[in-house]
Design an enzyme around this catalytic site. Structure first.
Site: not given
Length: 283
Positions: A2-3
């Site tokens: 995840p960003e």
DNA sequence: AATACTACCTGCGTGC
DNA sequence: TGCACGCAGGTAGTAT
């Protein structure tokens, strides 16, 4: 994995599910993701307390109660899943938080690059992992002068500067490529050589791409799921990432993939020319 | 201070 | 089918 948009998506889906709930049981599984000092304190500090807030800084998620801050980072493959009726832990589940209504929150991470750390009642600024982070693009408006100053001493290429969490917090490998495409900037261009026009386009692209991805519930290429187990939709809107040899959506030139700092970088060699500035505007 | 390189992991797709 | 290999959304530590 995840960003910023994926962590924000987890946060938004989690908010209505866990805020105000009382923790009645905590299971710490495996030993890689949660270091020993946190393991020892985790039951004592969490047991019987409620989750009062669920916050995000860059790619970090923070679950806060009266006397604790549980700091979570998802590394490359981590995630959080909420189970309304509870569920047996999977092979790569590292933390299970059970609430008094029998619902459960599971942290899972196959590659174990993620980290969980427990702090007592500290302000966010006092948490070491958060103190060195740069500007969060959603938290506070990044001004053009902020961007200019961040990149002033950076001779490294702009793609790598965008990944440096001390400058801007939350951009990872997918969105770095996407942002530079939207801004029509060559990923190889040294960060300190961006023109004022390019800085302006970059500024708009950072906000536009990240907010667009949040609106879609994040990017699910391999495994990303929100806290309810649902996929995002932004993978369908990616313009260059993962599209090597496909036609550029603007000019039809083939998309290139060049490793920078050991990481894939996708771009259109025509729309993102090294010199001169193509002067394009963002649509 | 900035930069380059390495290590840390499992899973999946590909080619033989 | 099975196996080796390369690659994957990230960060921290170390040396230069």
């Amino acid at each position: 994995m995840p960003e910023l948009p994926e962590v924000e998506t987890i946060r938004l889906t989690l908010l209505p599910l866990i805020i105000g709930k009382e923790i009645c049981e905590v299971g710490v599984l495996g030993r890689r993701v949660i270091e020993q000092t946190s393991r020892n304190r985790i039951r004592k500090l969490l047991f019987g307390n409620r989750i009062n807030a669920c916050l995000r800084r860059g790619k970090y998620l923070i679950l806060q109660g009266k006397d604790f801050s549980l700091l979570l980072h998802f590394g490359m493959s981590g995630g959080l899943t909420f189970f309304p009726q509870g569920s047996p832990p999977h092979k790569h589940t590292h933390l299970v938080v059970r609430f008094s209504d029998r619902s459960e929150l599971h942290y899972h991470d196959p590659r174990t690059f993620g980290r969980i750390k427990l702090y007592g009642s500290l302000s966010l600024q006092e948490i070491p992992e958060l103190s060195h982070l740069g500007w969060d693009p959603l938290e506070e408006e990044i001004s053009l002068s902020h961007l200019r100053q961040a990149f002033r001493r950076r001779k490294a290429c702009i793609k790598l500067a965008l990944l440096d969490q001390r400058l801007i917090a939350g951009i990872g490998n997918i969105y770095a490529s996407e942002i530079l495409f939207h801004a029509s900037i060559d990923p190889l261009k040294p960060a300190n050589q961006l023109s004022e026009k390019e800085l302006g386009r970059l500024h708009r692209a950072i906000h536009g791409v990240l907010r667009g991805a949040i609106r879609e519930g994040g990017t699910s290429i391999i495994s990303f799921r929100n806290a309810e187990g649902k996929r995002g939709g932004y993978q369908n809107l990616l313009q260059v990432y993962g599209r090597e040899e496909e036609a550029c959506p603007r000019c039809q030139a083939p998309i290139l993939n060049r490793p920078l700092g050991g990481r894939s970088t996708y771009y259109c060699p025509h729309c993102q020319k090294p010199n001169p500035d193509p002067g394009r505007t963002i649509s």
